[in-house]
Scaffold this motif. Structure first.
Motif, PDB file in Angstrom:
ATOM      1  N   GLU A 114      35.539  49.222  34.186  1.00 17.43           N
ATOM      2  CA  GLU A 114      34.361  49.522  35.010  1.00 17.43           C
ATOM      3  C   GLU A 114      34.137  48.368  35.957  1.00 17.43           C
ATOM      4  O   GLU A 114      33.515  47.370  35.619  1.00 17.43           O
ATOM      5  N   LYS A 115      34.651  48.513  37.147  1.00 12.38           N
ATOM      6  CA  LYS A 115      34.704  47.373  38.070  1.00 12.38           C
ATOM      7  C   LYS A 115      33.346  46.882  38.559  1.00 12.38           C
ATOM      8  O   LYS A 115      33.234  45.768  39.046  1.00 12.38           O
ATOM      9  N   GLU A 135      34.817  40.434  44.056  1.00 16.43           N
ATOM     10  CA  GLU A 135      33.657  41.329  43.966  1.00 16.43           C
ATOM     11  C   GLU A 135      32.382  40.531  43.784  1.00 16.43           C
ATOM     12  O   GLU A 135      31.349  40.815  44.393  1.00 16.43           O
ATOM     13  N   ILE A 185      32.448  38.575  27.309  1.00 22.39           N
ATOM     14  CA  ILE A 185      33.278  39.768  27.161  1.00 22.39           C
ATOM     15  C   ILE A 185      33.925  39.654  25.791  1.00 22.39           C
ATOM     16  O   ILE A 185      34.618  38.670  25.496  1.00 22.39           O
ATOM     17  N   ASN A 244      30.488  46.778  36.754  1.00 22.43           N
ATOM     18  CA  ASN A 244      29.600  46.322  35.704  1.00 22.43           C
ATOM     19  C   ASN A 244      29.193  44.850  35.802  1.00 22.43           C
ATOM     20  O   ASN A 244      28.006  44.519  35.846  1.00 22.43           O
ATOM     21  N   ILE A 245      30.177  43.960  35.826  1.00 25.50           N
ATOM     22  CA  ILE A 245      29.856  42.524  35.799  1.00 25.50           C
ATOM     23  C   ILE A 245      29.182  42.065  37.097  1.00 25.50           C
ATOM     24  O   ILE A 245      28.130  41.433  37.043  1.00 25.50           O
ATOM     25  N   ALA A 298      42.290  37.759  37.322  1.00 23.61           N
ATOM     26  CA  ALA A 298      40.924  38.246  37.524  1.00 23.61           C
ATOM     27  C   ALA A 298      40.446  38.020  38.960  1.00 23.61           C
ATOM     28  O   ALA A 298      39.252  38.120  39.237  1.00 23.61           O
ATOM     29  N   HIS A 353      35.942  44.736  32.164  1.00 19.96           N
ATOM     30  CA  HIS A 353      36.080  44.306  33.565  1.00 19.96           C
ATOM     31  C   HIS A 353      37.296  44.924  34.238  1.00 19.96           C
ATOM     32  O   HIS A 353      37.444  44.848  35.447  1.00 19.96           O
ATOM     33  N   HIS A 354      38.167  45.540  33.439  1.00 22.55           N
ATOM     34  CA  HIS A 354      39.277  46.254  34.058  1.00 22.55           C
ATOM     35  C   HIS A 354      38.964  47.743  34.193  1.00 22.55           C
ATOM     36  O   HIS A 354      39.548  48.434  34.997  1.00 22.55           O
ATOM     37  N   LEU A 396      37.964  40.344  40.518  1.00 23.51           N
ATOM     38  CA  LEU A 396      36.605  40.257  39.982  1.00 23.51           C
ATOM     39  C   LEU A 396      35.838  39.144  40.706  1.00 23.51           C
ATOM     40  O   LEU A 396      34.669  39.306  41.065  1.00 23.51           O
TER      41      LEU A 396
END
Ligand SMILES: [Zn+2]
Length: 435
Positions: free
Chosen positions: A360-361, A305, A377, A363-364, A299, A357-358, A302
């Motif tokens: 819709e990058k 991001e 999740i 979203n979180i 992850a 999370h894979h 993520l």
């Protein structure tokens, strides 16, 4: 803290002592129940003794049963030694065995059911298919035969009817990880059924999820470890071990990161059992590159991001605590308007679809910039963020306590939440800055 297990360099008796205390301290075996063995390169079996307190077992208490049947040690071997030997005879690939009566797996055992490990995706891989051995007298050769028969069907973990569980592994870390993950599945299903109906992932969903390769960042040529970088490594290891001790993380899942300088950060690696994480395993991510020779958590992107979009977030924990996961697997809303502390620390916790999370990058990271410090999740994990790592950990604890209170309250009544006016008052007094 029970120390780190090194199956390559530690003597079997030290490995066994470490794991039995881990299991005992986590409430997964009683003083007299449960036994562990390791078979070494001479085919000698090292096993816990019969009738010695599991709470204070020392390496010198471990018994060795040689290949020729002779016994060395101060005690008699465990009364369940016959099935340990039977498993090793049946399965040369299995080099360590754990047997215990952990409460949630015993619940399944006494209603003659097997927990469905499709509850979260890694559990199915870690546990493999689960066998079932019919009841026999404890300590008997017959029980050994029934268990060995199940292991002969290629299972590495079985439920023992009206008794408990036995798991094997290619070493003791592998066996412990399987044991802990299976008990985690059992608990999550039980807690889930208390508040709703658990959803299980399909085999297809699991295959697709697990086959997604991690985004492998390019490697950096040279790595430096200044003091402030080392400080964060130690902090990550301490929090990971504390989370394991506190029932907030299991060996087979969990990612922790801390921002270092600007958008650079340190993060846990992939595929290292969390109980045994060491400072050298932590991966430095600098300028979008990873430390040479190490694979960071899947992850990682993520975390990247989140840090680049949320300057106020300086630490992240991604984990599977069983009470929070009860909400995650039943797709039930976790209402944190239980007590003031919970609402102040967590506000609302959005629940997102599995795999989002894979897919819709944005979203979180966007939800987190909106002021939600945590998200669930479904059938995967809870993600908690904060400033200092200890604050993030505290939030995680508060979230798990809230989830536990809600599960425990279920038989006595419905949650009567703090009302809107009370929430507004909390917002005014405690969260002035964010309004
Ligand atoms: Zn037993």
């Amino acid at each position: 803290m029970t120390g780190m297990l090194d199956t390559d360099l530690m003597h079997p008796r030290d490995q066994i002592t470490m794991i039995i205390s881990r299991i005992y301290n986590r409430g997964l075996t009683t003083t007299s129940g449960g036994n562990i063995s390791v078979i070494d390169e001479n085919e000698d079996i090292w096993v816990t003794p019969s009738a010695v307190d599991k709470g204070s077992l020392r390496p010198s208490d471990i018994v060795c049963v040689k290949h020729n049947g002779s016994i060395t040690g101060r005690h008699k071997p465990s009364s369940e030694f016959p099935f340990h030997r039977a498993i090793y005879e049946m399965r040369p690939d299995i080099r360590a065995v754990i047997h215990a009566h952990p409460p949630a797996l015993v619940s399944f055992s006494i209603v003659h059911e097997i927990p469905n490990t499709n509850i979260v995706s890694q559990a199915k891989y870690v546990c493999g298919p689960i066998g079932y051995a019919p009841y026999e007298l404890p300590g008997s050769e017959k029980l050994g035969e029934k268990i060995a028969t199940e292991f002969g069907k290629e299972y590495k973990a079985i439920i023992m009817e009206n008794h408990g569980t036995v798991v094997g592994g290619y070493d003791l870390v592998d066996a412990f990880q399987r044991f802990e993950t299976l008990e985690f599945c059992a608990r999550t299903i039980l807690f889930g059924k208390t508040i709703g109906t658990p959803w299980y992932l399909t085999d297809q969903e699991i295959v697709e999820f697990e086959s997604r390769m991690p985004v492998v960042l390019p490697e950096m040529d040279q790595v430096e470890h200044p003091s402030d970088e080392r400080e964060r490594r130690t902090e990550i290891c301490k929090i990971v071990h504390r989370a394991c001790d506190q029932d907030l993380m299991i060996s087979s899942y969990g990612t922790v990161s801390i921002r270092w300088r600007e958008n650079d950060f340190l993060i846990t690696p992939t595929n290292v059992p969390r109980w045994d994480l060491q400072i050298g395993d932590v991966v430095q991510i600098k300028g979008g590159r990873r430390e040479h020779g190490k694979i960071p958590s899947r992850a990682t992107w993520l975390h990247q991001e989140i840090y680049s979009r949320n300057p106020a977030i300086n630490s992240i924990i991604f984990t599977q605590p069983p009470y929070l996961m009860a909400f995650g697997v039943t797709h039930t809303m976790l209402d944190v308007r239980t007590i003031p502390e919970s609402w102040i620390f967590l506000q609302d916790i959005p629940s997102l679809p599995f795999g989002i999370h894979h897919l819709e990058k944005n979203n979180i990271p966007e939800l987190l910039s909106g002021g939600n410090p945590a998200v669930i999740i479904r059938n995967d994990a809870v993600l908690v963020t904060g400033d200092k790592l200890l604050q993030t950990f505290d939030r995680l604890e508060v979230a798990e306590f809230s989830a536990k209170s809600l599960v425990m309250a279920k038989p006595i009544g419905q949650l009567v939440p703090i009302n809107d006016q009370q929430v507004e008052e909390l917002r005014r007094v405690f969260l002035k800055k964010s309004t």
